[in-house]
Design a protein around this motif. Structure first.
Motif, PDB file in Angstrom:
ATOM      1  N   ASN A   1      -0.402   5.746   6.979  1.00 47.08           N
ATOM      2  CA  ASN A   1      -0.780   4.656   6.087  1.00 47.08           C
ATOM      3  C   ASN A   1      -2.153   4.839   5.446  1.00 47.08           C
ATOM      4  OD1 ASN A   1      -2.182   4.277   8.447  1.00 47.08           O
ATOM      5  ND2 ASN A   1      -1.857   2.064   8.556  1.00 47.08           N
ATOM      6  N   ARG A   2      -2.544   6.077   5.220  1.00 49.50           N
ATOM      7  CA  ARG A   2      -3.768   6.333   4.462  1.00 49.50           C
ATOM      8  C   ARG A   2      -3.378   6.406   2.990  1.00 49.50           C
ATOM      9  NH1 ARG A   2      -8.195   7.501   7.210  1.00 49.50           N
ATOM     10  NH2 ARG A   2      -9.125   8.516   5.384  1.00 49.50           N
ATOM     11  N   ILE A   3      -3.358   5.259   2.336  1.00 48.98           N
ATOM     12  CA  ILE A   3      -2.790   5.194   0.991  1.00 48.98           C
ATOM     13  C   ILE A   3      -3.636   5.934  -0.039  1.00 48.98           C
ATOM     14  CG2 ILE A   3      -1.530   3.062   1.424  1.00 48.98           C
ATOM     15  CD1 ILE A   3      -3.752   1.538  -0.020  1.00 48.98           C
ATOM     16  N   GLU A   4      -4.859   6.293   0.319  1.00 46.84           N
ATOM     17  CA  GLU A   4      -5.678   7.079  -0.600  1.00 46.84           C
ATOM     18  C   GLU A   4      -5.370   8.575  -0.524  1.00 46.84           C
ATOM     19  OE1 GLU A   4      -8.032   7.091   3.257  1.00 46.84           O
ATOM     20  OE2 GLU A   4      -6.472   5.932   2.242  1.00 46.84           O
ATOM     21  N   ASP A   5      -4.518   8.991   0.412  1.00 52.91           N
ATOM     22  CA  ASP A   5      -4.127  10.395   0.563  1.00 52.91           C
ATOM     23  C   ASP A   5      -3.485  10.892  -0.746  1.00 52.91           C
ATOM     24  OD1 ASP A   5      -2.556  12.771   1.173  1.00 52.91           O
ATOM     25  OD2 ASP A   5      -2.815  12.275   3.283  1.00 52.91           O
ATOM     26  N   PRO A   6      -3.916  12.045  -1.278  1.00 52.31           N
ATOM     27  CA  PRO A   6      -3.379  12.526  -2.561  1.00 52.31           C
ATOM     28  C   PRO A   6      -1.859  12.641  -2.601  1.00 52.31           C
ATOM     29  CG  PRO A   6      -5.327  13.786  -1.964  1.00 52.31           C
ATOM     30  CD  PRO A   6      -5.022  12.902  -0.784  1.00 52.31           C
ATOM     31  N   ARG A   7      -1.227  12.995  -1.473  1.00 50.43           N
ATOM     32  CA  ARG A   7       0.237  13.123  -1.517  1.00 50.43           C
ATOM     33  C   ARG A   7       0.888  11.771  -1.740  1.00 50.43           C
ATOM     34  NH1 ARG A   7       2.088  13.744   4.813  1.00 50.43           N
ATOM     35  NH2 ARG A   7       0.347  12.587   5.692  1.00 50.43           N
ATOM     36  N   TRP A   8       0.297  10.694  -1.191  1.00 48.69           N
ATOM     37  CA  TRP A   8       0.875   9.373  -1.426  1.00 48.69           C
ATOM     38  C   TRP A   8       0.513   8.863  -2.809  1.00 48.69           C
ATOM     39  CZ3 TRP A   8       4.211  10.381   1.614  1.00 48.69           C
ATOM     40  CH2 TRP A   8       4.065  10.561   2.983  1.00 48.69           C
ATOM     41  N   ILE A   9      -0.647   9.251  -3.315  1.00 49.42           N
ATOM     42  CA  ILE A   9      -0.990   8.893  -4.691  1.00 49.42           C
ATOM     43  C   ILE A   9       0.076   9.423  -5.635  1.00 49.42           C
ATOM     44  CG2 ILE A   9      -2.625   9.281  -6.574  1.00 49.42           C
ATOM     45  CD1 ILE A   9      -3.672   7.276  -4.575  1.00 49.42           C
TER      46      ILE A   9
ATOM     47  N   PHE B   1       1.485  -3.572  -1.537  1.00 53.52           N
ATOM     48  CA  PHE B   1       1.006  -3.084  -0.245  1.00 53.52           C
ATOM     49  C   PHE B   1       0.665  -4.273   0.645  1.00 53.52           C
ATOM     50  CE2 PHE B   1      -0.166   0.040  -3.445  1.00 53.52           C
ATOM     51  CZ  PHE B   1       0.224   1.243  -2.887  1.00 53.52           C
ATOM     52  N   ASN B   2       1.235  -4.317   1.840  1.00 51.82           N
ATOM     53  CA  ASN B   2       0.816  -5.292   2.829  1.00 51.82           C
ATOM     54  C   ASN B   2      -0.504  -4.857   3.457  1.00 51.82           C
ATOM     55  OD1 ASN B   2       2.860  -7.140   2.491  1.00 51.82           O
ATOM     56  ND2 ASN B   2       4.120  -6.372   4.153  1.00 51.82           N
ATOM     57  N   CYS B   3      -1.092  -5.750   4.246  1.00 55.37           N
ATOM     58  CA  CYS B   3      -2.426  -5.467   4.785  1.00 55.37           C
ATOM     59  C   CYS B   3      -2.434  -4.364   5.832  1.00 55.37           C
ATOM     60  CB  CYS B   3      -3.043  -6.745   5.357  1.00 55.37           C
ATOM     61  SG  CYS B   3      -2.157  -7.449   6.759  1.00 55.37           S
ATOM     62  N   TRP B   4      -1.259  -3.933   6.310  1.00 53.13           N
ATOM     63  CA  TRP B   4      -1.222  -2.831   7.266  1.00 53.13           C
ATOM     64  C   TRP B   4      -1.424  -1.496   6.558  1.00 53.13           C
ATOM     65  CZ3 TRP B   4       3.010  -6.347   7.042  1.00 53.13           C
ATOM     66  CH2 TRP B   4       2.884  -7.416   7.933  1.00 53.13           C
ATOM     67  N   GLU B   5      -1.240  -1.473   5.235  1.00 52.90           N
ATOM     68  CA  GLU B   5      -1.444  -0.251   4.464  1.00 52.90           C
ATOM     69  C   GLU B   5      -2.769  -0.292   3.700  1.00 52.90           C
ATOM     70  OE1 GLU B   5       2.022  -1.542   4.622  1.00 52.90           O
ATOM     71  OE2 GLU B   5       1.788  -0.118   6.258  1.00 52.90           O
ATOM     72  N   SER B   6      -3.004  -1.373   2.969  1.00 51.79           N
ATOM     73  CA  SER B   6      -4.287  -1.493   2.257  1.00 51.79           C
ATOM     74  C   SER B   6      -5.284  -2.156   3.198  1.00 51.79           C
ATOM     75  CB  SER B   6      -4.115  -2.297   0.962  1.00 51.79           C
ATOM     76  OG  SER B   6      -3.382  -3.487   1.170  1.00 51.79           O
ATOM     77  N   ARG B   7      -5.765  -1.360   4.146  1.00 52.72           N
ATOM     78  CA  ARG B   7      -6.547  -1.892   5.259  1.00 52.72           C
ATOM     79  C   ARG B   7      -8.021  -2.093   4.931  1.00 52.72           C
ATOM     80  NH1 ARG B   7      -6.617   2.247   8.657  1.00 52.72           N
ATOM     81  NH2 ARG B   7      -5.598   3.601   7.138  1.00 52.72           N
ATOM     82  N   THR B   8      -8.507  -1.417   3.892  1.00 53.68           N
ATOM     83  CA  THR B   8      -9.930  -1.510   3.555  1.00 53.68           C
ATOM     84  C   THR B   8     -10.104  -1.653   2.052  1.00 53.68           C
ATOM     85  OG1 THR B   8     -10.252   0.875   3.234  1.00 53.68           O
ATOM     86  CG2 THR B   8     -10.467   0.030   5.495  1.00 53.68           C
ATOM     87  N   VAL B   9     -11.249  -2.203   1.670  1.00 48.69           N
ATOM     88  CA  VAL B   9     -11.595  -2.307   0.261  1.00 48.69           C
ATOM     89  C   VAL B   9     -11.667  -0.918  -0.368  1.00 48.69           C
ATOM     90  CG1 VAL B   9     -13.463  -2.942  -1.322  1.00 48.69           C
ATOM     91  CG2 VAL B   9     -12.775  -4.514   0.506  1.00 48.69           C
ATOM     92  N   GLU B  10     -12.193   0.044   0.376  1.00 49.34           N
ATOM     93  CA  GLU B  10     -12.329   1.408  -0.152  1.00 49.34           C
ATOM     94  C   GLU B  10     -10.971   1.998  -0.512  1.00 49.34           C
ATOM     95  OE1 GLU B  10     -15.916   0.273   1.906  1.00 49.34           O
ATOM     96  OE2 GLU B  10     -13.821   0.292   2.591  1.00 49.34           O
ATOM     97  N   GLN B  11      -9.963   1.750   0.303  1.00 47.04           N
ATOM     98  CA  GLN B  11      -8.622   2.270   0.007  1.00 47.04           C
ATOM     99  C   GLN B  11      -8.057   1.642  -1.259  1.00 47.04           C
ATOM    100  OE1 GLN B  11      -6.887   1.418   3.944  1.00 47.04           O
ATOM    101  NE2 GLN B  11      -6.378   3.585   4.074  1.00 47.04           N
ATOM    102  N   VAL B  12      -8.247   0.351  -1.419  1.00 51.65           N
ATOM    103  CA  VAL B  12      -7.764  -0.327  -2.620  1.00 51.65           C
ATOM    104  C   VAL B  12      -8.413   0.277  -3.857  1.00 51.65           C
ATOM    105  CG1 VAL B  12      -7.747  -2.522  -3.880  1.00 51.65           C
ATOM    106  CG2 VAL B  12      -7.257  -2.482  -1.422  1.00 51.65           C
ATOM    107  N   ILE B  13      -9.709   0.436  -3.817  1.00 46.89           N
ATOM    108  CA  ILE B  13     -10.432   0.981  -4.970  1.00 46.89           C
ATOM    109  C   ILE B  13      -9.956   2.392  -5.292  1.00 46.89           C
ATOM    110  CG2 ILE B  13     -12.709   1.742  -5.767  1.00 46.89           C
ATOM    111  CD1 ILE B  13     -13.857  -0.673  -4.177  1.00 46.89           C
ATOM    112  N   ALA B  14      -9.742   3.214  -4.268  1.00 39.57           N
ATOM    113  CA  ALA B  14      -9.301   4.594  -4.490  1.00 39.57           C
ATOM    114  C   ALA B  14      -7.951   4.646  -5.187  1.00 39.57           C
ATOM    115  CB  ALA B  14      -9.240   5.339  -3.159  1.00 39.57           C
ATOM    116  N   VAL B  15      -7.018   3.794  -4.770  1.00 41.17           N
ATOM    117  CA  VAL B  15      -5.690   3.799  -5.386  1.00 41.17           C
ATOM    118  C   VAL B  15      -5.770   3.291  -6.824  1.00 41.17           C
ATOM    119  CG1 VAL B  15      -3.364   2.834  -5.267  1.00 41.17           C
ATOM    120  CG2 VAL B  15      -4.506   3.575  -3.178  1.00 41.17           C
TER     121      VAL B  15
END
Length: 372
Positions: free
Chosen positions: A301-309, A324-338
């Motif tokens: 669930n590292r949604i910022e991972d390039p393969r998932w991008i 994305f539920n909160c179990w995937e978008s766990r941090t503000v940083e991940q949201v911004i990256a996506v």
């Protein structure tokens, strides 16, 4: 408290701001406003203490106790909402997987706090009942919905019980996954003969629960997801699809998915496992399945991972929304990256509940600032 008040133009509780409505409607249209995606941001009100449940500790008893549903509704009012989060309460039954099997007459139980479906011998030889709105379980759920609606009044929205299992996944639990796969190969006609009436039962159940919620003044939906739709909604799924090939998905899943999607104003597909990306083109062709709820395997669930991008980009290129539920978008940083990789259009992120209003506001402001 008075019944929940919905706006004249759409199905939102009165507490949802005009800006939040516009942003949610932009998300459902595949767009966004102000350079940021739709967001579900919440925090727990520390001034409101949790109320202990004083009834039965047996989850099988609680599932059917309207007083328990009213208790959980009171607990939901401790949450505070920001951005496009909509305060809501659901009906708690069988870990969101037991309702269909239970109504078909098959037992379920609990292990370590989670509901499980017991395999049933001779499942294909057992009669499949017609949907009965007077079934005792339906009556219990209706009363639970009424009591929950009375508790929340106009402070929150009432969500009908999540339908959970689709027919094929229910069969995989009632038959056993390995045995069901053998059936799909060795006797597909017999499997289809079982699936057809169960699918019809599922649709009748969906219509009944939606109508019950609307009769109580609640016409929007969220199912178990961290999003909101201004109309009836379900997270459609087929968890058993991880076992299938593309031709099997076309034969055994698409007919149900297509029929189920027409039962709701809005629908997303709960993509349970990244391997289901192989069905993306088939899912994208289903009318009224508006997008994907991303649900990877544990540990992925590292949604910022390039393969998932790249997977997200493939989803958006097919015109599908992405939630994305909160179990995937766990941090503000991940949201911004996506968002930086994909842009904000057609994206909805839920973040884990914050400890305070100040933290929640800071998170929203940072996303708004860094996603422009």
């Amino acid at each position: 408290m008075k019944p929940a008040t919905m706006s004249a133009s759409a199905s939102y509780p009165a507490s949802v701001s005009a800006d939040a409505r516009r942003r949610l409607e932009a998300f459902w249209a595949g767009s966004s406003l102000g350079g940021r995606p739709a967001l579900h941001i919440t925090w727990k009100d520390a001034t409101l203490s949790a109320e202990p449940w004083t009834g039965s500790s047996d989850p099988l008893v609680r599932d059917r106790d309207p007083a328990y549903q009213a208790h959980m509704a009171r607990m939901s009012l401790r949450e505070r909402c920001l951005a496009e989060a909509v305060l809501r309460t659901g009906i708690h039954f069988g870990s969101n997987i037991a309702l269909l099997p239970a109504l078909l007459g098959h037992p379920y139980g609990y292990t370590s706090g989670t509901a499980w479906i017991h395999p049933v011998e001779g499942i294909y030889d057992l009669p499949i009942p017609a949907f009965d709105p007077t079934h005792p379980l339906i009556r219990d759920l209706e009363e639970g919905m009424r009591q929950a609606a009375a508790v929340i009044g106009d402070q929150a929205a009432l969500v009908p019980p999540a339908l959970g299992l689709d027919a094929l996944t229910a069969l995989s639990l009632l038959r056993g996954a390995e045995t069901m796969c053998e059936d799909l190969v060795d006797d597909p006609e017999r499997v289809e003969a079982w699936l057809v009436p169960v699918r019809a039962f599922w649709r009748e159940l969906a219509r009944h629960l939606t109508a019950t919620a609307r009769s109580l003044g609640h016409a929007g939906g969220a199912s178990w997801l961290h999003t909101w739709a201004p109309g009836s909604f379900e997270a459609l799924q087929c968890d058993a699809a991880v076992l299938l090939s593309k031709p099997m998905f076309k034969r055994f899943v698409l007919p149900e998915l297509t029929a189920a999607a027409t039962s709701f104003d809005y629908a997303l597909y709960h993509l349970d496992g990244t391997c289901q990306m192989r069905f993306l083109d088939q899912i994208a062709a289903v009318p009224n399945v508006r997008g994907i709820q991303w649900n990877p395997e544990p540990g992925e669930n590292r949604i910022e991972d390039p393969r998932w991008i790249e997977s997200f980009r493939a989803i958006r290129q097919r015109g599908l929304l992405l939630q994305f539920n909160c179990w995937e978008s766990r941090t503000v940083e991940q949201v911004i990256a996506v968002v930086r990789a994909l842009g904000p259009d057609g994206l909805m992120f839920a973040l884990p509940a914050f400890a305070s209003e100040g933290e929640a506001v800071a998170a929203l402001e940072r996303i708004e600032r860094e996603c422009r």
